[in-house]
Design a protein around this motif. Structure first.
Motif, mmCIF file in Angstrom:
data_model
loop_
_atom_site.group_PDB
_atom_site.id
_atom_site.type_symbol
_atom_site.label_atom_id
_atom_site.label_comp_id
_atom_site.label_asym_id
_atom_site.label_seq_id
_atom_site.Cartn_x
_atom_site.Cartn_y
_atom_site.Cartn_z
ATOM 1 N N ALA A 16 0.929 -1.276 -0.005
ATOM 2 C CA ALA A 16 -0.081 0.024 -0.005
ATOM 3 C C ALA A 16 0.957 1.278 -0.096
ATOM 4 C CB ALA A 16 -0.888 -0.018 1.212
ATOM 5 N N PHE A 17 0.733 2.227 -1.002
ATOM 6 C CA PHE A 17 1.401 3.250 -1.087
ATOM 7 C C PHE A 17 0.502 4.426 -1.456
ATOM 8 C CE2 PHE A 17 4.092 6.217 -3.357
ATOM 9 C CZ PHE A 17 5.177 6.582 -2.471
ATOM 10 N N GLU A 18 0.272 5.524 -0.982
ATOM 11 C CA GLU A 18 -0.581 6.633 -1.296
ATOM 12 C C GLU A 18 0.308 7.921 -1.707
ATOM 13 O OE1 GLU A 18 -3.070 6.782 2.234
ATOM 14 O OE2 GLU A 18 -4.350 5.430 1.615
ATOM 15 N N ASN A 39 -6.264 11.468 -1.048
ATOM 16 C CA ASN A 39 -5.305 10.428 -1.088
ATOM 17 C C ASN A 39 -5.640 9.292 -1.813
ATOM 18 O OD1 ASN A 39 -6.640 10.034 1.175
ATOM 19 N ND2 ASN A 39 -5.116 8.811 2.160
ATOM 20 N N VAL A 40 -4.735 8.727 -2.679
ATOM 21 C CA VAL A 40 -5.315 7.622 -3.601
ATOM 22 C C VAL A 40 -4.137 6.705 -3.447
ATOM 23 C CG1 VAL A 40 -6.510 8.792 -5.276
ATOM 24 C CG2 VAL A 40 -4.077 8.540 -5.678
ATOM 25 N N THR A 41 -4.414 5.287 -3.534
ATOM 26 C CA THR A 41 -3.494 4.263 -3.436
ATOM 27 C C THR A 41 -2.803 4.078 -4.750
ATOM 28 O OG1 THR A 41 -4.836 3.236 -1.550
ATOM 29 C CG2 THR A 41 -3.188 1.698 -2.975
ATOM 30 N N CYS A 42 -1.605 3.962 -4.915
ATOM 31 C CA CYS A 42 -0.853 3.791 -6.118
ATOM 32 C C CYS A 42 -0.650 2.472 -6.319
ATOM 33 C CB CYS A 42 0.294 4.385 -5.937
ATOM 34 S SG CYS A 42 0.257 6.310 -5.674
ATOM 35 N N CYS A 67 -0.312 9.679 -8.704
ATOM 36 C CA CYS A 67 0.748 8.583 -8.751
ATOM 37 C C CYS A 67 1.451 8.609 -9.967
ATOM 38 C CB CYS A 67 0.247 7.315 -8.373
ATOM 39 S SG CYS A 67 -0.850 7.121 -7.156
ATOM 40 N N VAL A 68 2.719 8.369 -9.992
ATOM 41 C CA VAL A 68 3.482 8.117 -11.460
ATOM 42 C C VAL A 68 3.057 6.749 -11.939
ATOM 43 C CG1 VAL A 68 5.640 7.646 -12.081
ATOM 44 C CG2 VAL A 68 5.702 9.206 -10.390
ATOM 45 N N GLN A 69 2.655 6.935 -13.019
ATOM 46 C CA GLN A 69 2.344 5.581 -13.567
ATOM 47 C C GLN A 69 3.418 4.841 -14.428
ATOM 48 O OE1 GLN A 69 -1.001 4.575 -13.253
ATOM 49 N NE2 GLN A 69 -1.115 6.495 -11.827
ATOM 50 N N PRO A 70 3.445 3.413 -14.562
ATOM 51 C CA PRO A 70 4.341 2.855 -15.123
ATOM 52 C C PRO A 70 4.649 3.159 -16.730
ATOM 53 C CG PRO A 70 2.746 1.394 -14.280
ATOM 54 C CD PRO A 70 2.207 2.683 -14.117
ATOM 55 N N GLU A 71 3.624 3.916 -17.470
ATOM 56 C CA GLU A 71 4.134 4.303 -18.696
ATOM 57 C C GLU A 71 4.636 5.889 -18.648
ATOM 58 O OE1 GLU A 71 -0.336 5.172 -17.703
ATOM 59 O OE2 GLU A 71 1.043 3.424 -17.597
ATOM 60 N N ASP A 72 4.831 6.423 -17.513
ATOM 61 C CA ASP A 72 5.382 7.746 -17.397
ATOM 62 C C ASP A 72 7.039 7.876 -17.541
ATOM 63 O OD1 ASP A 72 2.727 8.946 -17.240
ATOM 64 O OD2 ASP A 72 2.576 9.025 -14.979
ATOM 65 N N ALA A 73 7.355 7.830 -18.493
ATOM 66 C CA ALA A 73 9.019 7.614 -18.589
ATOM 67 C C ALA A 73 9.693 8.666 -18.313
ATOM 68 C CB ALA A 73 9.399 7.222 -20.190
ATOM 69 N N GLU A 74 9.086 9.786 -18.237
ATOM 70 C CA GLU A 74 9.948 11.226 -18.022
ATOM 71 C C GLU A 74 9.692 11.299 -16.457
ATOM 72 O OE1 GLU A 74 5.290 12.642 -19.139
ATOM 73 O OE2 GLU A 74 6.873 11.012 -19.662
#
Length: 124
Positions: A16-18, A39-42, A67-74
């Protein structure tokens, strides 16, 4: 008997990471979220949280926290950097501790620090 329960509790704590989430606001009146961020769970704690703000040419602000998403390479590297969005140059900050992308905007923090230093110096 206790070990499986302990392992399950540790797994839940690690998994769990928020992050704070608000926006995307294309023309907010200030560099903060409109209203209260949630606050959202990432999905992946290793990726962290991101906060993006940029002043638009008309004086309004682009604001996004999530949250940083897996597709957010930058957004793979922790720290802040200049970031272009919608024709404006702003700041994108990536952090990797829970709920680290909330709080006041950079503008608010610098104003607070300046005001505090002024009060301290006047008191001398």
């Amino acid at each position: 008997m206790m070990r499986p329960l302990l392992a399950l509790l540790l797994l839940h704590t690690v998994a769990a990471f928020e992050c704070w989430s608000c926006g995307v606001f294309l023309s907010a009146p200030c560099a903060d979220c409109k209203g209260q961020p949630k606050n959202v769970t990432c999905p992946n704690a290793e990726l962290g949280c991101v906060s993006i703000t940029a002043e638009n040419p008309d004086g309004t602000y682009y604001v996004e926290k999530n949250c940083v998403q897996p597709e957010d390479a930058e957004f793979k590297q922790e720290g802040c950097r200049a970031f272009g969005i919608r024709g404006a140059v702003g700041t994108a900050c990536v952090c990797k501790t829970e709920l680290c992308n909330g709080g006041m905007s950079t503008i608010s923090i610098s104003t607070l620090i300046s005001g505090s230093l002024l009060l301290i110096l006047r008191g001398r």
